[in-house]
Design an enzyme around this catalytic site. Structure first.
Site, mmCIF file in Angstrom:
data_model
loop_
_atom_site.group_PDB
_atom_site.id
_atom_site.type_symbol
_atom_site.label_atom_id
_atom_site.label_comp_id
_atom_site.label_asym_id
_atom_site.label_seq_id
_atom_site.Cartn_x
_atom_site.Cartn_y
_atom_site.Cartn_z
ATOM 1 N N CYS A 36 -5.887 -6.088 -11.653
ATOM 2 C CA CYS A 36 -4.665 -6.718 -11.142
ATOM 3 C C CYS A 36 -3.577 -6.907 -12.198
ATOM 4 O O CYS A 36 -2.414 -6.523 -11.958
ATOM 5 C CB CYS A 36 -4.959 -8.054 -10.485
ATOM 6 N N ARG A 95 -17.812 -5.867 -16.355
ATOM 7 C CA ARG A 95 -18.176 -7.265 -16.136
ATOM 8 C C ARG A 95 -19.594 -7.462 -16.610
ATOM 9 O O ARG A 95 -20.482 -6.683 -16.249
ATOM 10 C CB ARG A 95 -18.104 -7.612 -14.646
ATOM 11 N N GLN A 111 -13.202 0.683 -9.623
ATOM 12 C CA GLN A 111 -12.722 0.163 -8.343
ATOM 13 C C GLN A 111 -11.679 1.113 -7.786
ATOM 14 O O GLN A 111 -10.821 1.574 -8.525
ATOM 15 C CB GLN A 111 -12.066 -1.204 -8.542
ATOM 16 N N ASP A 167 -8.937 0.632 -6.447
ATOM 17 C CA ASP A 167 -8.093 -0.543 -6.311
ATOM 18 C C ASP A 167 -6.683 -0.153 -5.869
ATOM 19 O O ASP A 167 -6.248 0.965 -6.111
ATOM 20 C CB ASP A 167 -7.990 -1.207 -7.695
ATOM 21 N N HIS A 221 -2.705 -2.334 -5.357
ATOM 22 C CA HIS A 221 -1.930 -3.559 -5.249
ATOM 23 C C HIS A 221 -0.620 -3.224 -4.570
ATOM 24 O O HIS A 221 0.110 -2.357 -5.030
ATOM 25 C CB HIS A 221 -1.726 -4.178 -6.630
ATOM 26 N N LYS A 228 -8.521 -13.599 2.810
ATOM 27 C CA LYS A 228 -8.885 -12.186 2.691
ATOM 28 C C LYS A 228 -9.680 -11.713 3.895
ATOM 29 O O LYS A 228 -10.189 -12.517 4.671
ATOM 30 C CB LYS A 228 -9.697 -11.971 1.414
ATOM 31 N N HIS A 249 -4.047 -7.368 -2.674
ATOM 32 C CA HIS A 249 -5.068 -6.608 -3.404
ATOM 33 C C HIS A 249 -5.928 -5.936 -2.337
ATOM 34 O O HIS A 249 -6.341 -6.593 -1.394
ATOM 35 C CB HIS A 249 -6.017 -7.502 -4.194
HETATM 36 ZN ZN LIG Z 1 -6.358 -7.090 -7.698
#
Ligand SMILES: [Zn+2]
Ligand SMILES: [Zn+2]
Length: 633
Positions: free
Chosen positions: A335, A364, A382, A384, A386, A464, A510
């Site tokens: 992010c 992580r 990910q 991902d 945004h 979410k 996200h």
């Molecule tokens: Zn994010």
């Protein structure tokens, strides 16, 4: 006194009455069937006294998970007693019920193997037969510590210290026969009520999951009320073992792990072929949906992680390093990178929504005991994205993400997608009006879809929607998520310029469709058992020349099919054709193309499909067209 039953009817009882009395007052059948009690959602022993006004529910062997929880927990104590009897001097760690069974951690005087299982099971049967009552008692923290210290049980002493740190003043103990354990309970009345038990496996487990602590022996087992239910479960476990992605990952040469990187997967060429097929398909979708792909650094200044709030919430899972004497961290999420890209230039209302996609590799820290193949790793990618937009654009953006989820999951055969809306948690940032608007936008985007609601389960920065699929074994997996966020744009002071030339905060969405690409791959391996859909198969066809003199032609076939973007290889090892066909089937290659004199002469191939299906001869151009069509279906 009065207690209340699940249908809200009142039950009159003498004061001091317990669960036995309550079950007896309802009926003699229930008194016999009762195994435990639920008081306002808390499971308790039947023997615990009730209080006036309690809302109670009697747990019987028909009560599903509650029953299994109490019964398996009791079985764990019986297993511990059996181990103590057979291995005097054993020290005891934790022994909780878990999904599908229970385990107990032991520090044993000698290593335990599966060969010890029959003796332990036989000893457990003796204890079950003895119908030994489980007796609860309460001790002060100090007395309990002294008791377990005297017994030389350091892990129990450590548990007691921890309970004291949590502010407990006393602890409960449970005893059956001579075996006494520190335990919250509850338990069955006696060991005779334990059903069919089976020991499953043995593994190493660090005390409290920390590799700096001693390694204990974790003994896994399960128990069911009826033998038939146990048998069904064991059959399912065997199926799951055959589909275990770690086993198939090795067998099909997809990925592996090396001691040099515990929790960090190595992907082999065939595994990468599958992953690339997945990510290319997703990139195709993103291009059509007007996403723009970015890549942001893996290591970024610690300052940034303080600003984003990750340091505060996530630091125990983050890896830190130094660059030019400055503190840096490896990104646990993408992010902040996307936020910096958004903020790197002036944005106008005309530019919104801005959809930034990133296949970001994040790290992580997971405790070594929690690692599990590709399903729980320390580094993953990910898928991902945004999206930065106005509040009135949220609904459309979310709706198109949900459509993408439907479309994309279906390509993998996951037709049943469960969606859950997670709402405002107790600790939330932002105004109630913002939250109401955001939750309403998500509800509107969900529209006519069936979805569940997880109350107060949203992220601290916004509500979410989570996605879950069910695999071919009936197991449910959580994959992607769409989250609204008002917090990060605030923290990073993001803005766009509106029609009146005012600076306005955008909303941030996200979203990840697969979640972790690695984990998705692991799930896909287990779901398919390695028989990937054709478009994903790491090798889609293998050419087998019958003898050496057909090898050149086999290479021509390979080249012609590769020309059409198919993944093809030749197996011209000096093995018999029969052996190479078997190997091709074991490698789960969808098509084996056999070429000999006739095929060379005719310019064709003999086709063998999945499961040894003989599909006869085909001209090279025809089989190429057919496979290309199948790959894009
Ligand atoms: Zn994010
Ligand atoms: Zn216990």
């Amino acid at each position: 006194m009065k207690v209340f039953l699940p249908d809200d009817s009142a039950l009159e009882l003498d004061s001091g009455a317990n669960g036995h009395d309550a079950a007896g007052a309802i009926g003699p059948g229930l008194a016999k069937a009762a195994v435990a009690l639920k008081v306002a959602d808390e499971l308790r022993d039947l023997a615990r006294p009730l209080a006036d006004g309690d809302h109670i529910e009697i747990v019987t062997s028909r009560s599903g998970d509650d029953y299994l929880y109490v019964m398996r927990h009791s079985a764990a104590h019986v297993m511990a007693e059996a181990v103590e009897t057979l291995f005097p001097g054993t020290k005891f760690g934790f022994g909780p019920p878990i999904e599908d069974g229970f385990y107990y951690d032991f520090d044993l005087p000698r290593p335990l193997t599966e060969e010890d299982f029959p003796a332990i099971e036989a000893e457990m049967k003796r204890i079950v037969k003895a119908k030994a009552p489980f007796q609860r008692s309460v001790m002060s923290i100090a007395d309990a510590r002294e008791y377990f210290a005297e017994r030389d049980d350091p892990y129990k002493v450590d548990q007691i210290d921890e309970l004291e740190r949590q502010g407990e003043h006393e602890v409960s103990l449970y005893r059956q026969r001579e075996f006494i354990d520190l335990c919250r309970g509850p338990h069955l009345q006696d060991s005779g009520k334990i059903g069919a038990v089976k020991l499953l496996s043995v593994a190493g487990a660090y005390w409290r999951g920390d590799e700096k602590n001693p390694q204990l022996t974790r003994l896994y087992a399960t128990a069911f009320g009826k033998q038939a239910d146990l048998d069904t479960h064991l059959e399912r476990l065997e199926q799951a073992r055959l589909r275990d992605h770690r086993r198939l990952g090795r067998q099909l040469e997809l990925f592996y792990f090396d001691d040099a990187g515990p929790g960090f997967p190595f992907f082999l060429p065939k595994g990468m072929a599958v992953i690339n097929a997945i990510t290319e398909a997703l990139r195709d979708e993103l291009r059509r949906m007007d996403y723009q792909e970015i890549a942001t650094p893996t290591i970024l200044s610690e300052r940034l992680w303080h600003q984003s709030g990750h340091y505060e919430h996530y630091k125990d899972s983050m890896y830190f390093t130094q660059v030019d004497d400055q503190g840096f961290a490896v990104k646990p999420m993408n992010c902040p990178g996307a936020i910096l890209v958004y903020g790197s230039k002036r944005r106008s209302y005309r530019d919104l929504p801005i959809r930034l996609a990133e296949f970001g590799n994040v790290h992580r820290h997971e405790l070594s005991g929690a690692l599990h193949g590709l399903l729980r790793v320390r580094a993953f990618t990910q898928d991902d994205a945004h999206v930065f937009c106005r509040l009135d654009q949220v609904q459309d953006e979310v709706r198109s993400a949900l459509d993408l989820v439907d479309r994309f999951y279906a390509r993998f055969g996951f037709s049943r997608v469960e969606m859950n809306l997670a709402t405002r948690p107790e600790k939330a940032t932002g105004s109630p009006e913002m939250w109401d608007a955001a939750e309403e936008a998500l509800r509107d985007a969900l529209g006519d879809r069936e979805y569940g609601v997880k109350d107060a389960d949203g992220a601290f920065y916004g509500p979410k929607i989570d996605f879950q699929v069910t695999d071919s074994m009936g197991r449910s997996w959580q994959l992607g998520t769409v989250q609204l966020d008002f917090f990060m744009p605030e923290r990073f002071e993001l803005s766009y310029v509106n029609e009146d030339d005012d600076e306005v905060r955008p909303v941030m969405i996200h979203r990840a469709i697969l979640g972790s690409v690695e984990r998705f791959f692991g799930i896909l391996i287990e779901d398919t058992g390695g028989d990937f859909p054709f478009w994903l198969a790491p090798v889609q066809a293998r050419v087998l020349p019958i003898s050496d003199r057909h090898a050149d032609y086999a290479r021509e076939v390979e080249a012609a099919l590769r020309e059409r973007d198919l993944r093809v290889e030749v197996d011209d090892r000096g093995e018999s054709v029969g052996k190479r066909i078997r190997d091709g089937e074991l490698a789960k290659v969808p098509y084996l193309l056999i070429v000999g004199d006739r095929e060379v002469h005719q310019g064709g191939v003999s086709v063998r499909g999945r499961g040894g299906r003989d599909e006869g001869a085909a001209a090279l151009a025809d089989i190429a067209d057919r496979l290309v069509a199948e790959a894009s279906a």
